[in-house]
Structure formats: structure tokens, C-alpha cells
Design a protein around this motif. Structure first.
Motif, PDB file in Angstrom:
ATOM      1  N   SER A  22      10.247 -14.526  17.883  1.00 62.22           N
ATOM      2  CA  SER A  22       9.216 -14.208  16.749  1.00 62.22           C
ATOM      3  C   SER A  22       9.336 -15.304  15.764  1.00 62.22           C
ATOM      4  O   SER A  22      10.413 -15.797  15.459  1.00 62.22           O
ATOM      5  CB  SER A  22      10.260 -12.741  16.249  1.00 62.22           C
ATOM      6  OG  SER A  22       9.102 -12.515  15.242  1.00 62.22           O
ATOM      7  N   GLU A  23       8.110 -15.702  15.501  1.00 59.69           N
ATOM      8  CA  GLU A  23       7.864 -16.982  14.668  1.00 59.69           C
ATOM      9  C   GLU A  23       6.392 -16.677  13.696  1.00 59.69           C
ATOM     10  O   GLU A  23       5.556 -15.874  14.300  1.00 59.69           O
ATOM     11  CB  GLU A  23       7.830 -18.007  15.463  1.00 59.69           C
ATOM     12  CG  GLU A  23       6.824 -18.037  16.519  1.00 59.69           C
ATOM     13  CD  GLU A  23       6.627 -19.129  17.502  1.00 59.69           C
ATOM     14  OE1 GLU A  23       5.486 -19.949  17.528  1.00 59.69           O
ATOM     15  OE2 GLU A  23       7.466 -19.418  18.146  1.00 59.69           O
ATOM     16  N   ALA A  30       5.225  -7.664   6.663  1.00 62.39           N
ATOM     17  CA  ALA A  30       5.589  -6.765   7.617  1.00 62.39           C
ATOM     18  C   ALA A  30       5.336  -7.425   9.003  1.00 62.39           C
ATOM     19  O   ALA A  30       4.405  -7.919   9.302  1.00 62.39           O
ATOM     20  CB  ALA A  30       4.735  -5.527   7.586  1.00 62.39           C
ATOM     21  N   TRP A  31       6.402  -7.421   9.878  1.00 63.11           N
ATOM     22  CA  TRP A  31       6.359  -8.055  11.118  1.00 63.11           C
ATOM     23  C   TRP A  31       7.646  -7.814  11.764  1.00 63.11           C
ATOM     24  O   TRP A  31       8.842  -8.393  11.814  1.00 63.11           O
ATOM     25  CB  TRP A  31       6.211  -9.581  11.262  1.00 63.11           C
ATOM     26  CG  TRP A  31       5.988 -10.211  12.343  1.00 63.11           C
ATOM     27  CD1 TRP A  31       6.968 -10.832  13.122  1.00 63.11           C
ATOM     28  CD2 TRP A  31       4.760 -10.272  13.183  1.00 63.11           C
ATOM     29  NE1 TRP A  31       6.434 -11.482  14.312  1.00 63.11           N
ATOM     30  CE2 TRP A  31       5.101 -11.087  14.336  1.00 63.11           C
ATOM     31  CE3 TRP A  31       3.433  -9.768  12.847  1.00 63.11           C
ATOM     32  CZ2 TRP A  31       4.158 -11.312  15.317  1.00 63.11           C
ATOM     33  CZ3 TRP A  31       2.877  -9.955  13.830  1.00 63.11           C
ATOM     34  CH2 TRP A  31       2.919 -10.830  15.024  1.00 63.11           C
ATOM     35  N   ALA A  54      -6.877 -18.383   5.925  1.00 61.65           N
ATOM     36  CA  ALA A  54      -7.282 -18.432   7.266  1.00 61.65           C
ATOM     37  C   ALA A  54      -6.433 -19.400   8.106  1.00 61.65           C
ATOM     38  O   ALA A  54      -6.415 -20.613   7.647  1.00 61.65           O
ATOM     39  CB  ALA A  54      -8.857 -18.804   7.274  1.00 61.65           C
ATOM     40  N   GLY A  55      -6.233 -18.858   9.158  1.00 57.01           N
ATOM     41  CA  GLY A  55      -5.555 -19.777  10.099  1.00 57.01           C
ATOM     42  C   GLY A  55      -4.012 -19.532  10.156  1.00 57.01           C
ATOM     43  O   GLY A  55      -3.459 -19.918  11.037  1.00 57.01           O
ATOM     44  N   ASP A  56      -3.432 -18.828   9.234  1.00 56.98           N
ATOM     45  CA  ASP A  56      -1.923 -18.424   9.129  1.00 56.98           C
ATOM     46  C   ASP A  56      -1.694 -17.609  10.424  1.00 56.98           C
ATOM     47  O   ASP A  56      -2.460 -16.945  10.728  1.00 56.98           O
ATOM     48  CB  ASP A  56      -1.645 -17.658   7.847  1.00 56.98           C
ATOM     49  CG  ASP A  56      -1.325 -18.887   6.755  1.00 56.98           C
ATOM     50  OD1 ASP A  56      -1.512 -20.063   7.066  1.00 56.98           O
ATOM     51  OD2 ASP A  56      -1.311 -18.318   5.737  1.00 56.98           O
ATOM     52  N   THR A  57      -0.589 -17.827  11.205  1.00 54.80           N
ATOM     53  CA  THR A  57      -0.356 -17.209  12.445  1.00 54.80           C
ATOM     54  C   THR A  57       1.190 -16.699  12.533  1.00 54.80           C
ATOM     55  O   THR A  57       1.832 -16.972  11.838  1.00 54.80           O
ATOM     56  CB  THR A  57      -0.668 -18.135  13.586  1.00 54.80           C
ATOM     57  OG1 THR A  57       0.488 -19.220  13.618  1.00 54.80           O
ATOM     58  CG2 THR A  57      -2.062 -18.493  13.655  1.00 54.80           C
ATOM     59  N   ALA A  58       1.083 -15.709  13.416  1.00 54.79           N
ATOM     60  CA  ALA A  58       2.555 -15.163  13.799  1.00 54.79           C
ATOM     61  C   ALA A  58       2.640 -14.632  15.155  1.00 54.79           C
ATOM     62  O   ALA A  58       1.380 -14.417  15.693  1.00 54.79           O
ATOM     63  CB  ALA A  58       2.750 -13.960  12.932  1.00 54.79           C
ATOM     64  N   ALA A  59       3.623 -14.743  15.830  1.00 54.50           N
ATOM     65  CA  ALA A  59       3.837 -14.506  17.211  1.00 54.50           C
ATOM     66  C   ALA A  59       5.193 -13.818  17.471  1.00 54.50           C
ATOM     67  O   ALA A  59       6.047 -14.130  17.128  1.00 54.50           O
ATOM     68  CB  ALA A  59       3.513 -15.625  18.193  1.00 54.50           C
ATOM     69  N   ALA A  60       4.919 -12.710  18.709  1.00 51.97           N
ATOM     70  CA  ALA A  60       6.306 -12.063  18.855  1.00 51.97           C
ATOM     71  C   ALA A  60       6.361 -12.176  20.569  1.00 51.97           C
ATOM     72  O   ALA A  60       5.258 -11.967  21.231  1.00 51.97           O
ATOM     73  CB  ALA A  60       6.218 -10.668  18.802  1.00 51.97           C
ATOM     74  N   GLN A  73       6.735 -12.943  30.956  1.00 49.02           N
ATOM     75  CA  GLN A  73       6.815 -13.058  29.683  1.00 49.02           C
ATOM     76  C   GLN A  73       5.336 -13.126  29.008  1.00 49.02           C
ATOM     77  O   GLN A  73       4.235 -13.791  29.468  1.00 49.02           O
ATOM     78  CB  GLN A  73       7.273 -14.508  29.290  1.00 49.02           C
ATOM     79  CG  GLN A  73       7.878 -14.628  27.954  1.00 49.02           C
ATOM     80  CD  GLN A  73       8.641 -15.970  27.672  1.00 49.02           C
ATOM     81  OE1 GLN A  73       8.168 -16.970  27.890  1.00 49.02           O
ATOM     82  NE2 GLN A  73       9.804 -15.926  27.401  1.00 49.02           N
ATOM     83  N   PHE A  74       5.031 -12.516  27.771  1.00 48.83           N
ATOM     84  CA  PHE A  74       3.827 -12.475  27.074  1.00 48.83           C
ATOM     85  C   PHE A  74       4.271 -12.256  25.596  1.00 48.83           C
ATOM     86  O   PHE A  74       5.220 -12.078  25.200  1.00 48.83           O
ATOM     87  CB  PHE A  74       3.080 -10.833  27.624  1.00 48.83           C
ATOM     88  CG  PHE A  74       3.719  -9.913  27.094  1.00 48.83           C
ATOM     89  CD1 PHE A  74       3.131  -9.185  25.782  1.00 48.83           C
ATOM     90  CD2 PHE A  74       4.507  -9.303  27.645  1.00 48.83           C
ATOM     91  CE1 PHE A  74       3.728  -7.948  25.418  1.00 48.83           C
ATOM     92  CE2 PHE A  74       4.825  -8.028  27.330  1.00 48.83           C
ATOM     93  CZ  PHE A  74       4.595  -7.465  26.228  1.00 48.83           C
ATOM     94  N   GLN A  75       3.056 -12.836  24.752  1.00 47.35           N
ATOM     95  CA  GLN A  75       3.022 -12.792  23.429  1.00 47.35           C
ATOM     96  C   GLN A  75       2.036 -11.978  22.814  1.00 47.35           C
ATOM     97  O   GLN A  75       0.935 -11.957  23.299  1.00 47.35           O
ATOM     98  CB  GLN A  75       3.048 -14.239  22.779  1.00 47.35           C
ATOM     99  CG  GLN A  75       4.006 -15.153  22.857  1.00 47.35           C
ATOM    100  CD  GLN A  75       3.692 -16.524  22.286  1.00 47.35           C
ATOM    101  OE1 GLN A  75       2.640 -16.751  22.018  1.00 47.35           O
ATOM    102  NE2 GLN A  75       4.967 -17.172  21.769  1.00 47.35           N
TER     103      GLN A  75
END
Length: 442
Positions: A22-23, A30-31, A54-60, A73-75
Motif C-alpha cells: 500500500s503506497e 482515507a485509504w 492533480a496527479g497525486d496517486t495511491a495504490a493497493a 497480483q493486481f493493484q
């Protein structure tokens, strides 16, 4: 999507998804993505901090192993857009489905659904256009009583072509695309309501409203265009399509007394339009009446597609051997909740499902996942709630609650999921039900 809108993950695989990463480019308000056991579909809140750009990201990142020990594996990735809105997509790192290879991404609206038990039969949100043929090995031996199909309520009402006083898009439009587009998105059951208007066979959405003492409604796609679109689709895809023709009305006979089609009108309808539907399914059974829901998918989809046409009329109105059947041939529980309240609808439909689907091979049940306008909204009164707004309230809830109300390895769930403004969630969930129930028994 906008801030605080729940995003739903639906695990219809037989495996537990483990959160292995998680990043985010900046801290999130909230994440929180949990590990997901099989059959779980929790809402997850995604919210970027105030001041995000705009452009800020998050991924699980999720990882799970199949029966061979291979690690898939997937995100789930989110990207901030502007003014508190963000976009979500699935990224297939080491996962693939028949129409989504490794390294591909899928734009997501409010959910991500994944079903199946291996690369050859994983299916996700945005499934293949010809999904029944793609997964025929899984479906072929099961009857219509044992599978689940996505359905379109008032399927022809994506346009408005005239109607009564008080009619507008808010109180008659039930779909946002024509039949061809719905077919391409995976819908396989169509609730089609033919009307006669100015001598033409169209589709219609009409209701008898006591508060005004008359019928109120409007006309949608022509039946001629629907026949052409079905034929277009079956010229390219080998699928089973069910056209259920109900609620016929002759609107040329006076606005206080619209009546169903008579024998002459049905026969003209058959001769001019229904007889032109290609690949109509014609049963070879000697049973009378034949129960079409007791036939397997493999009996319908052979070397060619199959279009099952069921008409709500007297059997004497239809020519024998024509590939046209009546409700007697298609036993189905279809009983909508008739309410604007979401919780009341959910309780009503799942209670009826449990009552009518007590066993594996019970007669078919249609889950009417629709909210109904109150009489004042239905006549176009100011301040009423539109059908679109009701669908926007109901449809996302299906992904959250459906798995909790069915049992894996026992098809006591719905055979048809019917929605207004039917979208990819309903299609993905219907397909996921088939894998969730049958995927471990092949």
C-alpha cells in the motif's frame, strides 16, 4: 468518483486476497484496504487529503495463489483529478483474464469484481462481449434454473419518442443505451414492452396512475430497430439472448383505456417483426408445454447463437413451431418491491428470493433490483425523483450485499438480475455468481 464515495471490492474467487502493498504519493485521509476472504465484498473509503493536486496517486496491491501455487497480483490505483474528485483503475500486474492481459488496466466506476479460479477462466469487471461463449465450458451443463444472467428493465427505453402529457425523460427513460450497446456490454435478458403508437410497433413505458385517472408514459426504441440490433449482434457473437415481451399496450385506443394487444395485433406483430429475428430457438421437445428453463446452456448455444423469445400472450396468438413461446414455457417469479426506499427493496427482494429459491433446481427467480417512483414523480410533478437518480441509489448497493445472500456451491441466488440503467457492475456480478456457485464443481 468524488470524495467519500465508497468503492467496493468483490472477491468471487475461491482464494483469499492478501494485501501485500500500500503506497501513496502523499498521506491519504482515507485509504484502508483489508485482506479479502472468498465471497466478501466490502466497501472501501478512498479520500485524498485537502490540498491534494492533480496527479497525486495511491495504490493497493493484492496477491493470491491458485491451486497450482502460482501467485496472481493486481493493484487498485487511484489518481486525484480536481475539486475532490478522483479516478480509479485496476492494474493487472501478474493477473490476466481472456480479454484483459497482464499489464493492462481497467477503468472502474464504483467497484472491482473478480471471479474464477485460474487464468483460463478468471473474469473481472468489463467481461468479454461474448462472455457466455468464452466461459461455455463452465456453463454448458447447467440449466437456466442453475445460472445467473444480467437483465435490463424496460430495455427499450433509452430514448423518448413522444408520449402523454406530463411525460419527460425523468419519468420514462430507464436505460442509457440502446439494445445493441447493452448486448455488447453483456446483458442477456431483456424486459421489452411493446406498444402500438400511431400504428407503429414501438417500445413503451406506461403506467395507469390513479391520481390523474389516466395512463401516463412515453415511447422508446422502435421494435424494428431492436430486431435489427439483435440480428446485428448474433451475426458476430454466439450467445444466448432472452427477449421477454410483456406489458403490451395499444395506445391508439384512448388514453383512459390502453389495452393489451389482441390476437390480430399479435399476429401482425409476429408477421412483420418477430418472424425476422434470426436464430430464434425452436425446441424439439415433445413435452407440451415445454419448460425452457429446464434446458441447459449447451442445448441453447450449439454451433450457433440462440434467441429465446417469450411473449406474454395467449398461446393461440402465436404460430406453432415459430420459435415464439409464452410465459407458460418460461416459469419465472418476477415480483418487484414497488418502493422508492432502498432498504425496503433489499429486504423485499431477498426475502422473496429465499422463499422462491429454497433448493438448487427451484424455478427461476428474477431479482428486481429497481426502485419505483412514487405517483407524483411518475406524473412528472416538480421536485420528483427521477428514475436515473433512483437507479444511481440502488445499483451500487448490489455489489455490497449480493454474495452475503447466496451460498457458494448451491444456486439459491437469483437467475436474473434486473436493473434500470444496467451497467457493468450488474453484468460482472451476474457472471461472478456463476463462478462463485459453479466454479469449484467443474
Amino acid at each position: 468518483m468524488s470524495a467519500n464515495t465508497p468503492f467496493v471490492l468483490a472477491n468471487a474467487t475461491p482464494y483469499t486476497w492478501v494485501l501485500t502493498g500500500s503506497e501513496s504519493s502523499k498521506p491519504m485521509s482515507a485509504w484502508s484496504f483489508p485482506d479479502l476472504p472468498s465471497g466478501i465484498s466490502p466497501p472501501v473509503h478512498i479520500e485524498f487529503q485537502e490540498g491534494s493536486v492533480a496527479g497525486d496517486t495511491a495504490a493497493a496491491t493484492y496477491t493470491f495463489g491458485d491451486n497450482s501455487g502460482f501467485q496472481h497480483q493486481f493493484q487498485i490505483q487511484a489518481r486525484y483529478l480536481k475539486a475532490g474528485t478522483y479516478a480509479v483503475q485496476a492494474y493487472f500486474q501478474n493477473l490476466e483474464t481472456p480479454n484483459h492481459p497482464k499489464g493492462s488496466t481497467i477503468p472502474l466506476v464504483g467497484s472491482f469484481v473478480l471471479a474464477g479460479d485460474g487464468p483460463a477462466n478468471f473474469v473481472s469487471s468489463f467481461p468479454p462481449s461474448g462472455w457466455m461463449s468464452t466461459y461455455l465450458d463452465l456453463l454448458t451443463k447447467y440449466t437456466l434454473r442453475e445460472i445467473c444472467l444480467p437483465g435490463s428493465h424496460d430495455a427499450g427505453m433509452s430514448v423518448l419518442q413522444g408520449g402523454t402529457a406530463g411525460v419527460n425523460r425523468d419519468n420514462v427513460i430507464t436505460q442509457d443505451s440502446n439494445i445493441l450497446f447493452q448486448l455488447g456490454n453483456g446483458v442477456r435478458y431483456f424486459d421489452i414492452r411493446p406498444v402500438i403508437s400511431a400504428g407503429r410497433y414501438l417500445t413503451g413505458h406506461y403506467s395507469q396512475v390513479p391520481v390523474v385517472g389516466a395512463w401516463v408514459g412515453g415511447n422508446g426504441q422502435s421494435m424494428e430497430s431492436i430486431v435489427a440490433e439483435v440480428n446485428d449482434f448474433t451475426s458476430r457473437e454466439k450467445e444466448l439472448i432472452i427477449l421477454h415481451l410483456t406489458h403490451t399496450r395499444n395506445t391508439d385506443v384512448g388514453f383512459t383505456s390502453y389495452r393489451p394487444f389482441n390476437k390480430e395485433e399479435w399476429q401482425n406483430f409476429v408477421g412483420t417483426l418477430l418472424s425476422k429475428i434470426n436464430y430464434r430457438y425452436i425446441s424439439s421437445s415433445s413435452t407440451n408445454p415445454v419448460d425452457l428453463t429446464a434446458l441447459t446452456v449447451g442445448e441453447y448455444i450449439t454451433h450457433q447463437p440462440a434467441v429465446l423469445v417469450v411473449c406474454d400472450c395467449d398461446p393461440d396468438f402465436l404460430p406453432s413451431g415459430s420459435g415464439l413461446y409464452t410465459n407458460a414455457n418460461f416459469p419465472l417469479t418476477d415480483d418487484y418491491a414497488d418502493t422508492e426506499d432502498l432498504e425496503t427493496m433489499k429486504l423485499d427482494q431477498f426475502t422473496k428470493m429465499r422463499k422462491n429459491r429454497p433448493a438448487y433446481n427451484s424455478p427461476c427467480f428474477l431479482l428486481s433490483w429497481t426502485l419505483t417512483q412514487n405517483p407524483w414523480s411518475a406524473v412528472g410533478a416538480p421536485g420528483g425523483t427521477s428514475i436515473f437518480d433512483l437507479a444511481r441509489r440502488a445499483n451500487p448497493e448490489l455489489v455490497k450485499v449480493l454474495f452475503a445472500n447466496i451460498t457458494a456451491n448451491n444456486m439459491n441466488g437469483p437467475n436474473i438480475i434486473l436493473e434500470d440503467f444496467v451497467g457493468e457492475d450488474a453484468v460482472a456480478m451476474a457472471i461472478a455468481v456463476n463462478f462463485f456457485v459453479h466454479g469449484r464443481k467443474t
